[in-house]
Design a protein around this motif. Structure first.
Motif, PDB file in Angstrom:
ATOM      1  N   UNK A  61       0.814  -1.218   0.000  1.00  8.22           N
ATOM      2  CA  UNK A  61       0.000   0.000   0.000  1.00  8.22           C
ATOM      3  C   UNK A  61       0.842   1.260   0.000  1.00  8.22           C
ATOM      4  N   UNK A  62       2.111   1.137   0.351  1.00 12.14           N
ATOM      5  CA  UNK A  62       2.999   2.285   0.318  1.00 12.14           C
ATOM      6  C   UNK A  62       3.537   2.599  -1.062  1.00 12.14           C
ATOM      7  N   UNK A  63       3.455   1.638  -1.987  1.00 13.55           N
ATOM      8  CA  UNK A  63       3.996   1.839  -3.337  1.00 13.55           C
ATOM      9  C   UNK A  63       2.890   1.887  -4.391  1.00 13.55           C
ATOM     10  N   UNK A  64       1.635   1.929  -3.935  1.00 12.24           N
ATOM     11  CA  UNK A  64       0.485   2.015  -4.845  1.00 12.24           C
ATOM     12  C   UNK A  64      -0.502   3.052  -4.304  1.00 12.24           C
ATOM     13  N   UNK A  65      -1.545   3.300  -5.088  1.00  8.66           N
ATOM     14  CA  UNK A  65      -2.613   4.218  -4.684  1.00  8.66           C
ATOM     15  C   UNK A  65      -3.938   3.456  -4.697  1.00  8.66           C
ATOM     16  N   UNK A  66      -4.042   2.446  -3.858  1.00  7.48           N
ATOM     17  CA  UNK A  66      -5.205   1.571  -3.939  1.00  7.48           C
ATOM     18  C   UNK A  66      -6.510   2.308  -3.671  1.00  7.48           C
ATOM     19  N   UNK A  67      -6.463   3.360  -2.868  1.00  6.28           N
ATOM     20  CA  UNK A  67      -7.668   4.150  -2.627  1.00  6.28           C
ATOM     21  C   UNK A  67      -8.182   4.810  -3.884  1.00  6.28           C
ATOM     22  N   UNK A  68      -7.263   5.194  -4.779  1.00  4.45           N
ATOM     23  CA  UNK A  68      -7.643   5.775  -6.072  1.00  4.45           C
ATOM     24  C   UNK A  68      -7.928   4.672  -7.098  1.00  4.45           C
ATOM     25  N   UNK A  69      -7.086   3.673  -7.114  1.00  7.90           N
ATOM     26  CA  UNK A  69      -7.206   2.619  -8.123  1.00  7.90           C
ATOM     27  C   UNK A  69      -8.532   1.873  -8.015  1.00  7.90           C
ATOM     28  N   UNK A  70      -9.033   1.709  -6.789  1.00  6.40           N
ATOM     29  CA  UNK A  70     -10.227   0.891  -6.585  1.00  6.40           C
ATOM     30  C   UNK A  70     -11.450   1.406  -7.342  1.00  6.40           C
TER      31      UNK A  70
END
Length: 389
Positions: A212-221
């Motif tokens: 989660x530190x190397x991605x933007x899962x909150x945006x990607x979802x």
């Protein structure tokens, strides 16, 4: 609008209007009933099975389609910036056979899964620019359009992190991971408009919070229908721990758990109703120099044990292995005092515990790797029973 003086003139039309209004109201009620039924159907937990097309021709006669909602066909390669069928003759045959399963289960969805552990080395290059992302996205959607499939699943291991030795990764992966999903979703939307059918976009992601530190899962979802948590292989370093704990214990500092992953992803902005719990239908065998209590020791080696049918029929309380259960982590394990081997795996009880967790937390459902790892369907039967409660 007509006046009182003209009312009698319009009585026949008014009668028709009232009749029409009644019919529309009746149809509206039926529509609402249908919508409510669809909503209820939509809340049923998904059961996503990964099927290994990389192994060759798939024996679809062994697949219990009624117990699945989705099949993720693994894997499609990424080459020269495009989604690529490495053996299109075999893949096309597999697609045809998998689609025939819809005769048994008309609601079954079949997706292509891109990447995986062995074929993720080219993702970073493929999605580096706007232009390259569009090419990659279109090539992915072109495959499901050509073979009339239901969606795309991305299994990039891993953006911004080392996966298999030699994988390309860079800091820009953090934003490009999100932009990749946006590009694919745009292409899927165009296909939906063309054919009038919903197409899915999902991803498989690791069950450790550092991702989660190397991605933007909150945006990607926002572009994703499901986020499949690989809540297995959760061991780090050289300490023997459960590889698929539901809950972490306080005993082992390196132990991670499915519960940890769910909490981390929801805190990062992924709605819990999009999260899918991953179940391993295989085990991890660790070896230690001398068995002294089992878990928590330093391992000398570990290997993949495929899969649960073999474990249950050939190893549980056989060949020197003794079965134990961790009541905190909610998973079983085997110890072999004579060989120094420790096996971490799932059984019917542990997958039932995870299904209960999924229902309690109102998650989307479960997925598992991989279908042929349990040919006797011990675990799939347990999942089917648990989710129907």
């Amino acid at each position: 609008m007509y006046t009182f003086k003209k009312r009698t003139k319009f009585l026949p039309s008014l009668s028709c209007l009232l009749a029409t209004t009644f019919i529309l109201a009746l149809n509206g009620c039926k529509s609402e009933e249908k919508k409510e039924a669809e909503t209820e159907a939509g809340t049923k937990p998904v059961v996503i099975g990964y099927v290994g097309g990389f192994k060759g021709l798939v024996n679809t006669e062994e697949i219990e389609a009624k117990k699945l909602t989705h099949i993720n066909y693994a894997f499609v390669n990424v080459q020269d910036g495009k989604a690529f069928l490495t053996n299109e003759k075999t893949d096309s045959t597999n697609f045809r056979k998998l689609k025939l399963l819809k005769e048994v289960n008309p609601d079954l969805k079949i997706l292509i899964s891109l990447g995986g552990w062995a074929w993720s080395e080219n993702f970073s290059d493929a999605v580096l620019t706007d232009a390259s992302r569009k090419i990659f996205a279109k090539s992915s959607v072109d495959i499901i359009k050509k073979y009339d499939l239901d969606g795309v699943d991305i299994d990039w291991e891993y953006p911004g992190m080392a996966g298999e030795e030699g994988n390309v990764y860079r800091p820009e992966d953090k934003q490009n991971f999100t932009l990749m999903f946006q590009a694919i979703r745009n292409e899927l939307d165009l296909l939906e408009e063309e054919i009038g059918k919903k197409k899915l976009l999902t991803t498989a992601v690791p069950g450790f919070a550092s991702f989660l530190g190397v991605t933007e899962m909150g945006k990607a979802q926002q572009y994703l229908d499901y986020v499949n948590l690989m809540t297995y292989d959760l061991f780090q370093g050289d300490t023997v721990v459960h590889h698929a704990s539901l809950y972490a214990t306080d005993k082992y500092k390196t132990e991670k758990s499915a519960d940890d992953a769910v909490k981390a992803y929801t805190a990062a902005g992924v709605p819990v109703e999009k999260l899918v719990m991953g179940l391993p239908f295989y085990g991890r065998m660790f070896k230690v120099a001398k068995l002294e209590g089992g878990l928590g020791q330093k391992q000398t080696s570990q290997e993949y044990i495929d899969g649960y049918t073999y474990i249950k029929d050939s190893l549980v309380n056989k060949k020197g292995f003794k079965e134990y259960r961790d009541e905190v982590s909610k998973v079983p394990y085997l110890l072999n005092a004579s060989t120094g081997e420790i096996l971490s795996y799932e059984d019917e009880t542990s997958v039932s515990e995870k299904c209960k967790y999924v229902l309690d937390k109102k998650m989307a459902g479960v997925m598992f790797w991989e279908y042929t790892s349990d040919p006797k369907s011990y675990l799939l039967n347990a999942v089917d029973k648990a989710l129907k409660k």
